[in-house]
Design a protein around this motif. Structure first.
Motif, PDB file in Angstrom:
ATOM      1  N   LEU A  98       1.176  -1.216  -0.041  1.00  0.00           N
ATOM      2  CA  LEU A  98       0.068   0.129  -0.209  1.00  0.00           C
ATOM      3  C   LEU A  98       0.891   1.321  -0.014  1.00  0.00           C
ATOM      4  N   LYS A  99       1.999   1.183   0.795  1.00  0.00           N
ATOM      5  CA  LYS A  99       3.028   2.470   0.940  1.00  0.00           C
ATOM      6  C   LYS A  99       3.651   2.717  -0.791  1.00  0.00           C
ATOM      7  N   THR A 100       3.935   1.663  -1.355  1.00  0.00           N
ATOM      8  CA  THR A 100       4.290   1.706  -2.831  1.00  0.00           C
ATOM      9  C   THR A 100       3.361   2.008  -3.669  1.00  0.00           C
ATOM     10  N   GLN A 101       1.963   2.017  -3.443  1.00  0.00           N
ATOM     11  CA  GLN A 101       1.119   2.634  -4.236  1.00  0.00           C
ATOM     12  C   GLN A 101       0.906   4.126  -3.970  1.00  0.00           C
ATOM     13  N   ASN A 102       0.948   4.175  -2.781  1.00  0.00           N
ATOM     14  CA  ASN A 102       0.951   5.927  -2.484  1.00  0.00           C
ATOM     15  C   ASN A 102       2.026   6.529  -2.815  1.00  0.00           C
ATOM     16  N   ASN A 103       3.345   5.893  -2.842  1.00  0.00           N
ATOM     17  CA  ASN A 103       4.529   6.635  -3.544  1.00  0.00           C
ATOM     18  C   ASN A 103       4.394   6.580  -5.132  1.00  0.00           C
ATOM     19  N   LEU A 104       3.763   5.818  -5.821  1.00  0.00           N
ATOM     20  CA  LEU A 104       3.470   5.590  -7.011  1.00  0.00           C
ATOM     21  C   LEU A 104       2.686   7.136  -7.469  1.00  0.00           C
ATOM     22  N   ILE A 105       1.644   7.169  -6.603  1.00  0.00           N
ATOM     23  CA  ILE A 105       0.714   8.554  -6.970  1.00  0.00           C
ATOM     24  C   ILE A 105       1.587   9.646  -6.621  1.00  0.00           C
ATOM     25  N   ASN A 106       2.223   9.866  -5.703  1.00  0.00           N
ATOM     26  CA  ASN A 106       3.133  10.961  -5.213  1.00  0.00           C
ATOM     27  C   ASN A 106       4.388  11.029  -6.456  1.00  0.00           C
ATOM     28  N   LEU A 107       4.921  10.113  -6.887  1.00  0.00           N
ATOM     29  CA  LEU A 107       5.898  10.474  -7.991  1.00  0.00           C
ATOM     30  C   LEU A 107       5.133  10.746  -9.135  1.00  0.00           C
ATOM     31  N   GLN A 108       4.215  10.461  -9.344  1.00  0.00           N
ATOM     32  CA  GLN A 108       3.423  10.855 -10.590  1.00  0.00           C
ATOM     33  C   GLN A 108       3.118  12.219 -10.556  1.00  0.00           C
ATOM     34  N   ASN A 109       2.865  12.844  -9.246  1.00  0.00           N
ATOM     35  CA  ASN A 109       2.633  14.101  -9.216  1.00  0.00           C
ATOM     36  C   ASN A 109       3.982  15.042  -9.232  1.00  0.00           C
ATOM     37  N   SER A 110       4.868  14.342  -8.529  1.00  0.00           N
ATOM     38  CA  SER A 110       6.055  15.111  -8.477  1.00  0.00           C
ATOM     39  C   SER A 110       6.607  15.445  -9.984  1.00  0.00           C
ATOM     40  N   ILE A 111       6.659  14.052 -10.754  1.00  0.00           N
ATOM     41  CA  ILE A 111       7.013  14.296 -12.010  1.00  0.00           C
ATOM     42  C   ILE A 111       6.387  15.333 -12.771  1.00  0.00           C
ATOM     43  N   ASP A 112       5.037  15.302 -12.924  1.00  0.00           N
ATOM     44  CA  ASP A 112       4.156  16.495 -13.383  1.00  0.00           C
ATOM     45  C   ASP A 112       4.753  17.763 -13.064  1.00  0.00           C
ATOM     46  N   LEU A 113       4.914  18.193 -11.613  1.00  0.00           N
ATOM     47  CA  LEU A 113       5.547  19.531 -11.261  1.00  0.00           C
ATOM     48  C   LEU A 113       6.776  19.632 -11.682  1.00  0.00           C
ATOM     49  N   GLU A 114       7.639  18.600 -11.710  1.00  0.00           N
ATOM     50  CA  GLU A 114       9.007  18.684 -12.249  1.00  0.00           C
ATOM     51  C   GLU A 114       9.058  19.267 -13.709  1.00  0.00           C
ATOM     52  N   VAL A 115       8.149  18.696 -14.580  1.00  0.00           N
ATOM     53  CA  VAL A 115       7.864  18.912 -15.955  1.00  0.00           C
ATOM     54  C   VAL A 115       7.631  20.481 -16.014  1.00  0.00           C
ATOM     55  N   SER A 116       6.534  20.837 -15.124  1.00  0.00           N
ATOM     56  CA  SER A 116       6.035  22.307 -15.157  1.00  0.00           C
ATOM     57  C   SER A 116       7.191  23.186 -15.116  1.00  0.00           C
ATOM     58  N   GLN A 117       7.740  23.043 -14.002  1.00  0.00           N
ATOM     59  CA  GLN A 117       8.840  23.920 -13.526  1.00  0.00           C
ATOM     60  C   GLN A 117       9.805  23.839 -14.623  1.00  0.00           C
ATOM     61  N   ALA A 118      10.252  22.776 -15.246  1.00  0.00           N
ATOM     62  CA  ALA A 118      11.459  22.810 -16.033  1.00  0.00           C
ATOM     63  C   ALA A 118      11.089  23.206 -17.350  1.00  0.00           C
ATOM     64  N   GLN A 119       9.796  23.163 -17.646  1.00  0.00           N
ATOM     65  CA  GLN A 119       9.419  23.931 -18.943  1.00  0.00           C
ATOM     66  C   GLN A 119       9.286  25.418 -18.758  1.00  0.00           C
ATOM     67  N   THR A 120       8.832  26.046 -17.465  1.00  0.00           N
ATOM     68  CA  THR A 120       8.874  27.224 -17.290  1.00  0.00           C
ATOM     69  C   THR A 120      10.400  27.968 -17.546  1.00  0.00           C
TER      70      THR A 120
END
Length: 468
Positions: free
Chosen positions: A369-391
């Motif tokens: 269950l922890k790994t599933q939560n980490n997957l969701i968090n990593l997905q959000n983190s990558i989307d944020l990283e892409v947004s920051q890198a693009q800006t």
């Protein structure tokens, strides 16, 4: 002996220049060649590939658990003192009881009675002085739920090691690219400084001639001399920084620091896309970090299955054949053997173990269950990283364009200022100010250029576009 010495000196005379020539060999690389070299020589990648081989061997090791297991044993024993066993005397009481029950009389006609102490215990020694045996044992696992799950987990572990190697290669590619760009930017900065020094030296020489002819003041010469000295000092600093960046590139490539390295790419040949790069929302599916975590989730799910399988029985088949030898004389020990052969099945059924397996299963489910939560968090983190890198990348593009215009404008201002000064309608202070402004504009341009290149690498990495 003299002939051998001549031959040795002749070979040495050829070997020394060859070695020196090899030492002076210059390794020339484009960016892609530098990346390819690093993939084969970088220690972190080599270790990751070794871990991959270890994972493959682990899979084979796990498979071997379910294959037939054959073992051989042999022993030899010399009983310096024979073991003694205590046996009770149960025969004499039975005999006297039979006499009593049948009214048997002794020679004097009296009834037979059991003497005191009769019916106690007697020490007895069994066996021979020398014994020896040799045996073969074969076992075959027929069913074990944890083994079947472990076999799946070992293959997933191999998959994890392959992905980890890929991640290491991507990280190495990013590091080599950034180091390569650092060298190119330093070389560009050095070229700009050299151009400034050449131009300033000409202005300084012209001003010195004007001063000698009485058409300029000494302060004009001094101002330009200060600028020239500062440029020379800055050039020395950039040369040292360039050498440091080259050494960093060697390190990232896995080359020895003492190697001679030359780059063929130029800063002007680097293609920087000026069109906006849009995030399609699926960058995490291309990121190796996300794929690694997905594999970890598979391992956690297999861990849950493994603990569930511990509640199942295990079944194994076995066979054993042996030859035993016994004798009181060592010389006759192996004259005759006593063979023995047995086959059978062994079934083990877990019943109760204090609740350990239950809680192990619960913890395994919680880890999944922890790994599933980490997957969701990593997905959000990558989307944020892409947004920051693009800006950051888009801002860097605008900044580089602006600094390019500022540098061109500063060059034009300096050109006009020098013409005015040479025609006697401008001051040397204006020339000095224009030189300073140009140098500042060039430094800003170099900084913006470096940021632009690094931001491009970061954006490609965030989008998952760097694959090797």
């Amino acid at each position: 002996m003299k002939h051998q010495l001549y031959i040795f000196l002749f070979c040495l005379s050829w070997a020394i220049p060859t070695k020196a020539q090899q030492k002076d060999t210059v390794a020339t690389f484009t960016l892609n060649q530098a990346i390819s070299y690093a993939q084969k020589h970088q220690t972190s990648i080599l270790n990751a590939e070794i871990d991959e081989q270890i994972a493959k061997n682990t899979v084979k090791q796990t498979i071997g658990i379910g294959l037939p297991q054959l073992s051989a044993n042999a022993d030899f024993n010399d009983f310096l003192k024979m073991p003694t066993s205590i046996f009770p005397d149960f025969i004499s009481p039975l005999v006297y009881k039979a006499f009593t029950d049948n009214n048997v009389k002794d020679g004097n006609g009296n009834p037979i009675t059991m003497p005191p102490g009769l019916g106690g215990s007697t020490p007895v020694q069994f066996g021979t002085k020398f014994t020896s045996s040799a045996s073969l044992q074969l076992t075959q696992l027929l069913f074990d739920g944890s083994y079947l799950v472990g076999l799946q987990a070992s293959k997933t572990y191999k998959e994890l090691s392959v992905k980890n190697t890929k991640r290491t290669k991507i990280e190495t590619t990013v590091a080599v690219t950034k180091a390569y760009y650092s060298v190119l930017v330093s070389k560009e900065q050095l070229a700009l400084i050299d151009a400034n020094i050449d131009r300033l030296k000409k202005t300084l020489n012209d001003t010195e001639q004007l001063f000698k002819n009485g058409f300029a003041e000494k302060i004009d010469v001094d101002r330009l001399t200060v600028l020239n000295n500062n440029l020379v000092t800055e050039r020395e600093n950039v040369i040292r920084l360039l050498a440091l960046n080259v050494n960093l590139l060697k390190f990232q490539m896995g080359m020895t620091i003492g190697s001679t390295l030359s780059l063929t790419d130029q800063i002007t040949t680097i293609n920087v896309d000026s069109t906006p790069i849009l995030n399609d929302g699926q960058a995490y599916n291309r990121r190796i970090e996300y794929s690694l975590l997905q594999t970890q989730q598979k391992l956690n799910e297999l861990d849950v299955k493994r603990y569930k399988s511990l509640f199942l029985p295990t079944l194994a088949a076995f066979g054993n054949t042996s030859a035993n030898f016994q004798d009181n004389k060592f010389s006759n020990l192996y004259d005759k053997s006593f063979p023995s052969t047995v086959i059978g099945l062994k079934l083990s059924l877990p019943i109760y173990a204090g609740g350990q397996k239950t809680y192990q299963l619960r913890n395994a489910k919680l880890e999944a269950l922890k790994t599933q939560n980490n997957l969701i968090n990593l997905q959000n983190s990558i989307d944020l990283e892409v947004s920051q890198a693009q800006t950051t990348y888009l801002n860097g593009q605008k900044s580089l364009e602006n600094q390019q215009r500022n540098m061109d404008l500063a060059k034009e201002v300096l050109r006009v200022t020098k013409i005015k000064y040479e025609q006697g309608v401008g001051s040397s202070l204006e020339v000095t100010t224009a030189e300073t402004s140009l140098k500042e504009a060039q430094n800003n341009y170099i900084s913006a250029l470096y940021d632009m290149l690094i931001n491009k690498v970061n954006l490609d990495k965030a989008l998952g576009n760097i694959n090797y």
